[in-house]
Structures are given as structure tokens and as C-alpha cells.
Design an enzyme around this catalytic site. Structure first.
Site, PDB file in Angstrom:
ATOM      1  N   SER A 134       0.662  -1.122  -0.079  1.00 42.75           N
ATOM      2  CA  SER A 134       0.078  -0.164  -0.044  1.00 42.75           C
ATOM      3  C   SER A 134       1.021   1.046  -0.025  1.00 42.75           C
ATOM      4  O   SER A 134       2.075   1.204   0.510  1.00 42.75           O
ATOM      5  CB  SER A 134      -0.846  -0.110   1.234  1.00 42.75           C
ATOM      6  OG  SER A 134      -1.838  -1.234   1.272  1.00 42.75           O
TER       7      SER A 134
HETATM    8  N1  SAH Z   1      -0.072  -5.400   4.238  1.00 44.49           N
HETATM    9  C1  SAH Z   1       0.441  -5.707   2.929  1.00 44.49           C
HETATM   10  C2  SAH Z   1      -0.276  -5.161   1.613  1.00 44.49           C
HETATM   11  C3  SAH Z   1      -1.284  -6.402   1.334  1.00 44.49           C
HETATM   12  S1  SAH Z   1      -2.045  -6.379  -0.234  1.00 44.49           S
HETATM   13  C4  SAH Z   1       1.865  -4.859   2.613  1.00 44.49           C
HETATM   14  O1  SAH Z   1       2.374  -4.172   3.758  1.00 44.49           O
HETATM   15  O2  SAH Z   1       2.503  -5.167   1.842  1.00 44.49           O
HETATM   16  C5  SAH Z   1      -3.280  -7.631   0.655  1.00 44.49           C
HETATM   17  C6  SAH Z   1      -2.661  -9.016   0.937  1.00 44.49           C
HETATM   18  O3  SAH Z   1      -3.811  -9.730   1.197  1.00 44.49           O
HETATM   19  C7  SAH Z   1      -2.142  -9.749  -0.449  1.00 44.49           C
HETATM   20  O4  SAH Z   1      -1.261 -10.192  -0.235  1.00 44.49           O
HETATM   21  C8  SAH Z   1      -3.290 -10.871  -0.539  1.00 44.49           C
HETATM   22  O5  SAH Z   1      -2.597 -12.072  -0.872  1.00 44.49           O
HETATM   23  C9  SAH Z   1      -3.886 -11.130   0.746  1.00 44.49           C
HETATM   24  N2  SAH Z   1      -5.053 -11.624   0.975  1.00 44.49           N
HETATM   25  C10 SAH Z   1      -6.475 -11.392   0.141  1.00 44.49           C
HETATM   26  N3  SAH Z   1      -7.205 -12.174   0.739  1.00 44.49           N
HETATM   27  C11 SAH Z   1      -6.792 -12.655   1.822  1.00 44.49           C
HETATM   28  C12 SAH Z   1      -7.476 -13.639   2.845  1.00 44.49           C
HETATM   29  N4  SAH Z   1      -8.442 -14.051   2.755  1.00 44.49           N
HETATM   30  N5  SAH Z   1      -6.407 -14.085   3.735  1.00 44.49           N
HETATM   31  C13 SAH Z   1      -5.179 -13.678   3.868  1.00 44.49           C
HETATM   32  N6  SAH Z   1      -4.796 -12.869   2.771  1.00 44.49           N
HETATM   33  C14 SAH Z   1      -5.367 -12.293   1.924  1.00 44.49           C
END
Ligand code: SAH
Length: 214
Positions: free
Chosen positions: A67
Site C-alpha cells: 500500500s
Molecule cells: N499489508 C501488505 C499489503 C497487502 S496487499 C503490505 O504491507 O505489503 C493484500 C494482501 O492480502 C495480498 O498479499 C493478498 O494475497 C492478501 N489476501 C487477500 N485475501 C486474503 C485472505 N482472505 N486471507 C489472507 N490474505 C489475503
């Protein structure tokens, strides 16, 4: 990375904090300190390290993103951490948000559904010297019952509605932050459990990759 590059990354981090975070109203000194410290450039793929401190989200592989710094900062500030909390993060992604939380809380458990990202985030957090975290592979829409309840829950993917399991796994007095909306636009939503009641407040608009509930 040699010393000169380290100096440069420190300079870029300070600039990011001043022009993107403070300028937009992030005030918590502990939050700002964490953003001055955590090496965001080491949390993005090597070929886009130059853009790590830009004012935007960036691709991290597997169709996912790290993000925008401001978004990570406002979510972190809204969590109102004292240093004693156990936090459940959903969506470890690059591990950057988790690293920021490791600086500010007692323990961070981050659930990630894509194993390659989970492994990478876990190795990165270890490499950065953190010991107060666990990265778990799984569907975070169901929370993570094993270590529930949590003082704070932070969802870093977009949900169409607030998963009941997450509300159930929140401690009394706890706070859950989650982007809620359609795939193109969400509202950062804050849920607090106060004397058994659920109190919901809305913060800013945002755009996250979807929370995949499978
Ligand atoms: N917090 C992260 C940004 C994550 S982007 C950072 O600092 O880089 C969102 C993430 O959520 C992705 O990696 C995606 O694979 C994950 N995601 C999506 N649905 C999910 C779920 N149901 N359970 C766990 N992870 C999930």
C-alpha cells in the site's frame, strides 16, 4: 547495500515522512518514528527499489501490492497502539505493514493466503531483525482462532462486508480496521467493541486489492 545507499534511503524515508505523512496530518510521534526507521525499499522487489518511497502503492508480485505509505500510516495511527497489543493483520503481502506494527506492538500475527508471499514476508521480517511476529498461511477472512481474541485487527485487503469471525475474535475494548466497499472503492471502517456493543465509524476512502474468502 553500501553506506552511501543507506544514507540515501534514510534521506528518502525522512522526506516521505515529512511530505506524505506529516503534511497530511499524521501526528503520532511513535508512528512517525517507525516510518523513519523501517526500510521500505527492502520490502519491494529489487527492480523497483528506486520507487519504494514514492507516494503510491507498488506491485509486489502475485498480482498484489504494497500500500501507499500514507495509507499504511493512517491505518497504523487509527489503531492507537500503546506497545502492549497483540495484533492480527490480514494480508501480510510484502511484510512492510507488519514490520511497522512490530515496532509499535507486543506481537503481530499476520495471515496471508498466498504461500510465496507469506514465506517472503516472514523471511523479510526475520532479516530485518523482528522476533515478535508470526506469518500464517491461510484465509484471514476467517481470522485466526488459535490465538484469538486480539487487541487489534487490521485488514489490508478490501472486503464487501465485515466478516463476523473477525468481530468475534476482537477483544472487549478492541479495535478492528477494515476497508469495506466494492472492488473499485472502499471506506476505511473502524469497528470498536465497547461494553459488548459494536460501534462503527468511517474514515477516508481507499482502494485495496480484494480480500479473497476461499
Ligand atoms: N499489508 C501488505 C499489503 C497487502 S496487499 C503490505 O504491507 O505489503 C493484500 C494482501 O492480502 C495480498 O498479499 C493478498 O494475497 C492478501 N489476501 C487477500 N485475501 C486474503 C485472505 N482472505 N486471507 C489472507 N490474505 C489475503
Amino acid at each position: 547495500m553500501n553506506n552511501m545507499q543507506e544514507d540515501r534511503s534514510g534521506f528518502l524515508r525522512d522526506e516521505m515522512v515529512d511530505t506524505q505523512l506529516i503534511a497530511r496530518g499524521i501526528r503520532d510521534p511513535k508512528v512517525l518514528k517507525a516510518f523513519r526507521k523501517v526500510p521500505r525499499h527492502l520490502c519491494v522487489p529489487a527492480n523497483i527499489q528506486d520507487a519504494a518511497y514514492d507516494d503510491c502503492a507498488l506491485p509486489i508480485g502475485e498480482g498484489q501490492t504494497i500500500s501507499q505509505p500514507y495509507m499504511v500510516a493512517i491505518m497504523t495511527e487509527l489503531l492507537e497502539l500503546t506497545g502492549k497489543e497483540t495484533i492480527l493483520e490480514i494480508g501480510a503481502g510484502s511484510g512492510y505493514q507488519a514490520a511497522i506494527l512490530c515496532e509499535l506492538a507486543r506481537k503481530v500475527i499476520s495471515v496471508e493466503r498466498v504461500k510465496t508471499l507469506a514465506d517472503r514476508a516472514s523471511n523479510k521480517l526475520k532479516e530485518l531483525g523482528y522476533q515478535n511476529f508470526e506469518v500464517v498461511v491461510g484465509n484471514g477472512a476467517k481470522g485466526y482462532k488459535k490465538q484469538a481474541p486480539y487487541d487489534r485487527i487490521l485488514v489490508t485487503a478490501a472486503a464487501d462486508k465485515i466478516p463476523q469471525s473477525l468481530i468475534d475474535q476482537l477483544k472487549e475494548g478492541g479495535k478492528l480496521i477494515i476497508p469495506v466497499g466494492n472492488p473499485y472503492f472502499q471506506t476505511l471502517t473502524i469497528i470498536e467493541k465497547i461494553k459488548g456493543e459494536i460501534v462503527t465509524t468511517e474514515s477516508i476512502g481507499c482502494v485495496f486489492v480484494p480480500l479473497i474468502d476461499d
